[in-house]
Scaffold this motif. Structure first.
Motif, PDB file in Angstrom:
ATOM      1  N   SER A 186       0.925  -1.033  -0.199  1.00 18.31           N
ATOM      2  CA  SER A 186       0.028   0.034  -0.032  1.00 18.31           C
ATOM      3  C   SER A 186       0.898   1.296   0.110  1.00 18.31           C
ATOM      4  N   GLN A 187       0.609   2.151  -0.730  1.00 14.64           N
ATOM      5  CA  GLN A 187       1.198   3.625  -0.870  1.00 14.64           C
ATOM      6  C   GLN A 187       0.187   4.644  -0.722  1.00 14.64           C
ATOM      7  N   HIS A 188       0.514   5.406   0.076  1.00 16.81           N
ATOM      8  CA  HIS A 188      -0.205   6.716   0.536  1.00 16.81           C
ATOM      9  C   HIS A 188       0.237   8.116   0.267  1.00 16.81           C
ATOM     10  N   ASP A 189      -0.252   8.867  -0.714  1.00 17.70           N
ATOM     11  CA  ASP A 189       0.168  10.288  -1.059  1.00 17.70           C
ATOM     12  C   ASP A 189      -0.639  11.233  -1.111  1.00 17.70           C
ATOM     13  N   PHE A 190       0.072  12.128  -1.581  1.00 13.25           N
ATOM     14  CA  PHE A 190      -0.927  13.620  -1.672  1.00 13.25           C
ATOM     15  C   PHE A 190      -1.598  14.051  -0.513  1.00 13.25           C
ATOM     16  N   VAL A 191      -0.669  14.478   0.676  1.00 13.82           N
ATOM     17  CA  VAL A 191      -1.223  15.236   1.629  1.00 13.82           C
ATOM     18  C   VAL A 191      -1.840  16.542   0.946  1.00 13.82           C
ATOM     19  N   LEU A 192      -1.247  17.203   0.139  1.00 10.03           N
ATOM     20  CA  LEU A 192      -1.835  18.564  -0.610  1.00 10.03           C
ATOM     21  C   LEU A 192      -2.998  17.746  -1.576  1.00 10.03           C
ATOM     22  N   PRO A 193      -4.111  18.442  -1.676  1.00 15.35           N
ATOM     23  CA  PRO A 193      -5.271  17.682  -2.478  1.00 15.35           C
ATOM     24  C   PRO A 193      -5.062  17.801  -4.018  1.00 15.35           C
ATOM     25  N   TYR A 194      -5.503  16.842  -4.621  1.00 11.33           N
ATOM     26  CA  TYR A 194      -5.477  16.860  -6.163  1.00 11.33           C
ATOM     27  C   TYR A 194      -5.954  18.277  -6.710  1.00 11.33           C
ATOM     28  N   GLY A 195      -7.076  18.638  -6.119  1.00 11.51           N
ATOM     29  CA  GLY A 195      -7.736  19.902  -7.002  1.00 11.51           C
ATOM     30  C   GLY A 195      -6.633  20.945  -6.887  1.00 11.51           C
ATOM     31  N   LEU A 196      -5.660  21.220  -5.656  1.00 10.88           N
ATOM     32  CA  LEU A 196      -4.854  22.173  -5.647  1.00 10.88           C
ATOM     33  C   LEU A 196      -3.574  22.077  -6.925  1.00 10.88           C
ATOM     34  N   TYR A 197      -3.293  20.699  -7.286  1.00 11.36           N
ATOM     35  CA  TYR A 197      -2.590  20.818  -8.372  1.00 11.36           C
ATOM     36  C   TYR A 197      -2.946  20.956  -9.874  1.00 11.36           C
ATOM     37  N   ARG A 198      -4.288  20.755 -10.030  1.00 14.19           N
ATOM     38  CA  ARG A 198      -4.874  21.085 -11.254  1.00 14.19           C
ATOM     39  C   ARG A 198      -5.030  22.435 -11.569  1.00 14.19           C
ATOM     40  N   ILE A 199      -5.310  23.245 -10.401  1.00 13.99           N
ATOM     41  CA  ILE A 199      -5.308  24.702 -10.952  1.00 13.99           C
ATOM     42  C   ILE A 199      -3.741  25.554 -10.880  1.00 13.99           C
ATOM     43  N   THR A 200      -2.785  24.526 -10.649  1.00 14.30           N
ATOM     44  CA  THR A 200      -1.310  24.987 -10.624  1.00 14.30           C
ATOM     45  C   THR A 200      -0.514  24.984 -11.905  1.00 14.30           C
ATOM     46  N   PRO A 201      -0.054  26.098 -12.449  1.00 13.31           N
ATOM     47  CA  PRO A 201       0.841  26.174 -13.792  1.00 13.31           C
ATOM     48  C   PRO A 201       1.563  24.906 -13.636  1.00 13.31           C
ATOM     49  N   ASN A 202       2.203  24.605 -14.662  1.00 10.88           N
ATOM     50  CA  ASN A 202       3.275  23.710 -14.738  1.00 10.88           C
ATOM     51  C   ASN A 202       4.648  24.004 -14.133  1.00 10.88           C
ATOM     52  N   ALA A 203       4.679  25.162 -14.192  1.00 16.65           N
ATOM     53  CA  ALA A 203       6.007  25.609 -13.713  1.00 16.65           C
ATOM     54  C   ALA A 203       6.140  25.691 -12.146  1.00 16.65           C
TER      55      ALA A 203
END
Length: 235
Positions: A186-203
């Protein structure tokens, strides 16, 4: 299943990958694919069924790695996107897409070496029944992910179009035990939520990910992870 009408709409299928896996969401896509490959390797000549395969993100990758793959989904529009993706990748001959219901899989017992379900169990109204069907058609391994009860996802879950079923570690362990499955990894990941990454520019996505990794490494913080990847073996 939650949100079946929403999920099957043509416009949702057409925009699905771009809305979730562009910008910083590409980082999520890479991490999920890494987890799947680690769980199922080696893939050469394996038979794999993916439940709720959607636009074929994983099915195409698995076929490219040498597996003989069937992707099943309830949405004809999603399957069409998957067929186009498979054609462009040149894996049509080892990848078949079927429209069907994950609660009544159209395959005999022990038909596949492994069964995969990603982005599925958070929508399942009866996870016991769905996992039972997956267990029935798999000979060796079942791989799936869950969104977690004590994660940041619980804060904004109410605002999502379909909501999500959230799981604790104990609930997943009980679910596996009911179907004679041993959790081998089992692997547990992304303490910061998915939604935050989706609105973040690639850079900015990679620096944000490094910040998240710092939190992930702290003792006990994996209880707050947004997602868990589970690899189970049939006893």
């Amino acid at each position: 299943m939650k949100g079946q009408e929403w999920y099957q709409a043509d416009e949702i299928a057409a925009e699905y990958d771009d809305k979730r896996f562009s910008r910083g969401g590409r980082l999520i896509d890479r991490r999920e694919k890494q987890a799947v490959l680690e769980a199922l390797a080696p893939l050469e000549d394996k038979t794999v069924l993916e439940i709720a395969c959607g636009t074929g993100r994983f099915t195409t990758m698995l076929a490219d790695q040498g597996a003989d793959v069937v992707g099943l989904d309830i949405s004809a529009a999603m399957l069409q996107q998957g067929r186009q993706k498979a054609h462009e990748a040149g894996v049509d001959e080892t990848l078949e897409f079927i429209r069907g219901d994950a609660a009544r899989l159209p395959f005999p017992d022990d038909h596949f070496d492994a069964v995969l379900a990603m982005r599925f169990f958070h929508l399942a109204d009866d996870p016991q029944a769905f996992l039972g069907e997956m267990r029935r058609v798999s000979r060796e391994r079942i791989v799936f992910d869950t969104f977690n009860r004590y994660s940041t996802r619980s804060i904004y879950n109410w605002a999502l179009p379909m909501g999500s079923r959230l799981y604790s570690k104990r609930e997943v362990e009980a679910l596996a035990e009911t179907h004679d499955l041993s959790i081998v990894d089992s692997q547990h990941d992304f303490v910061l939520p998915y939604g935050l990454y989706r609105i973040t520019p690639n850079a900015l996505a990679s620096p944000l990910r490094r910040i998240g990794d710092v939190f992930d490494a702290l003792p006990g913080v994996n209880r707050l992870a947004s997602v868990s990847f589970w690899t189970t073996r049939i006893d």
